[in-house]
Design a protein around this motif. Structure first.
Motif, short mmCIF file in Angstrom:
data_model
loop_
_atom_site.label_atom_id
_atom_site.label_comp_id
_atom_site.label_asym_id
_atom_site.label_seq_id
_atom_site.Cartn_x
_atom_site.Cartn_y
_atom_site.Cartn_z
N GLU A 1 0.82 -1.22 0.00
CA GLU A 1 0.00 0.00 0.00
C GLU A 1 0.85 1.27 0.00
O GLU A 1 0.48 2.29 -0.61
CB GLU A 1 -0.97 0.01 1.19
CG GLU A 1 -0.33 -0.13 2.54
CD GLU A 1 -0.34 -1.57 3.03
OE1 GLU A 1 -0.45 -1.77 4.25
OE2 GLU A 1 -0.24 -2.48 2.19
N PHE A 2 2.03 1.22 0.65
CA PHE A 2 2.92 2.37 0.66
C PHE A 2 3.46 2.65 -0.74
O PHE A 2 3.60 3.81 -1.15
CB PHE A 2 4.07 2.16 1.64
CG PHE A 2 3.75 2.54 3.06
CD1 PHE A 2 2.50 2.26 3.60
CD2 PHE A 2 4.68 3.17 3.86
CE1 PHE A 2 2.19 2.61 4.91
CE2 PHE A 2 4.39 3.54 5.17
CZ PHE A 2 3.14 3.26 5.70
N SER B 1 -6.57 6.60 -5.40
CA SER B 1 -6.79 6.00 -4.08
C SER B 1 -8.13 5.29 -4.00
O SER B 1 -8.25 4.21 -3.40
CB SER B 1 -6.70 7.07 -2.98
OG SER B 1 -5.43 7.68 -2.96
N VAL C 1 -5.46 -1.02 -0.31
CA VAL C 1 -5.03 -0.13 0.78
C VAL C 1 -6.06 -0.24 1.90
O VAL C 1 -7.13 0.38 1.83
CB VAL C 1 -4.89 1.33 0.31
CG1 VAL C 1 -4.35 2.20 1.44
CG2 VAL C 1 -3.98 1.43 -0.90
N TYR D 1 -0.74 6.72 6.33
CA TYR D 1 -0.56 6.78 4.88
C TYR D 1 0.02 8.11 4.40
O TYR D 1 0.35 8.25 3.22
CB TYR D 1 -1.90 6.51 4.19
CG TYR D 1 -2.38 5.09 4.37
CD1 TYR D 1 -1.49 4.02 4.42
CD2 TYR D 1 -3.74 4.81 4.52
CE1 TYR D 1 -1.92 2.72 4.61
CE2 TYR D 1 -4.19 3.50 4.70
CZ TYR D 1 -3.28 2.47 4.74
OH TYR D 1 -3.72 1.17 4.92
#
Length: 275
Positions: free
Chosen positions: A2-3, A32, A42, A225
């Motif tokens: 997700e990063f 996103s 995510v 995030y």
């Protein structure tokens, strides 16, 4: 994983946002929504948290690109502050309306906005600039490095009304508002293009600070995030501002408007049939 996804989206958002004065949220938000929520890559994202993440990012894309445009003297501070003053109440109102949107509604309304912005970018080149607002406002003169002279201006009352609407869209959807204000500055107020982009990013920075306060208060910021998003966006904005000085941005705008159109259609589809 997700990063990596969010960092890549933020880097692209920073580059594109600073290059054409969009702020970057118009890239990060749909990316996103798609990768984070639709594909589930995510964890923990909601439409509200996507918007909160975007407005935090825009503080740093706005700051990074504004510093670059300050060096090239393409920021009209007085105009930026007037536009900011108009956008503040709209931004706060939009942030509070956002908390009532579920995912299908967010996708539907955001898709409609993307198609509107795509159309605006499509016809911008073919619209004839309007001198009416310049004649009725305080005129200013700018001479670019090539020696070309521009006269631009606007009535303050109209600028405040326009930027209230821009601020509302920014607070509601987590976009910078530059995608609306830049064409308006060029077509209605006759701003030189590079001055319009630089001033827009100054307004985006100031508005994002206020916008973020609203979303922080509402608990919409996924702080974990922000770790990949903030540095990637800051670096991307530096790159975009540097490219702005060297490139004709029309080709990027051409690609961007078709991307926005496709994303808008997908977002509306998800809002109507995907919920």
């Amino acid at each position: 994983m997700e990063f990596v996804i969010l960092g890549a989206a933020a880097l692209l958002a920073g580059i594109v946002g600073a290059l054409v004065g969009l702020g970057g949220g118009i890239i990060l938000v749909p990316a996103s929504l798609y990768f984070g929520i639709t594909l589930g890559l995510v964890p923990g994202l909601t439409p509200q948290k996507v918007v909160g993440l975007s407005v935090i990012m825009m503080i740093f894309t706005g700051l990074s690109s504004t510093l670059s445009y300050m060096k090239s003297k393409t920021v009209d501070y007085r105009s930026g502050l007037i536009f900011f003053a108009g956008s503040v109440p709209g931004t706060i109102l939009g942030a509070y309306v956002n908390k009532g949107l579920d995912l299908p509604s967010f996708n539907l309304y955001f898709g409609i906005l993307l198609i509107f912005l795509s159309t605006l970018l499509l016809v911008r080149k073919y619209l004839k600039p309007v001198g009416w607002f310049v004649e009725r406002g305080r005129k200013r003169t700018y001479i670019d490095p090539a020696g070309a002279e521009y006269t631009y201006g606007y009535p303050v009352w109209f600028a405040l009304i326009l930027t209230f609407g821009v601020g509302f869209a920014s607070g509601l959807f987590g976009i910078g508002g530059g995608s609306i204000i830049v064409p308006a500055m060029i077509l209605l107020f006759l701003f030189p293009p590079h001055m319009a982009v630089g001033t827009s990013m100054f307004m985006v920075f100031l508005s994002a600070v206020v916008n973020s306060m609203s979303h922080i208060t509402l608990g919409n910021v996924p702080w974990l995030y922000t770790l990949p998003v903030v540095p990637a966006a800051f670096i991307g904005a530096k790159i975009g501002a540097a490219l702005n000085k060297r490139l004709n941005s029309e080709r990027l705008v051409l690609a961007l408007r078709f991307i926005l159109l496709l994303m808008g259609i997908r977002s509306i589809y998800e809002g109507i049939w995907g919920g």
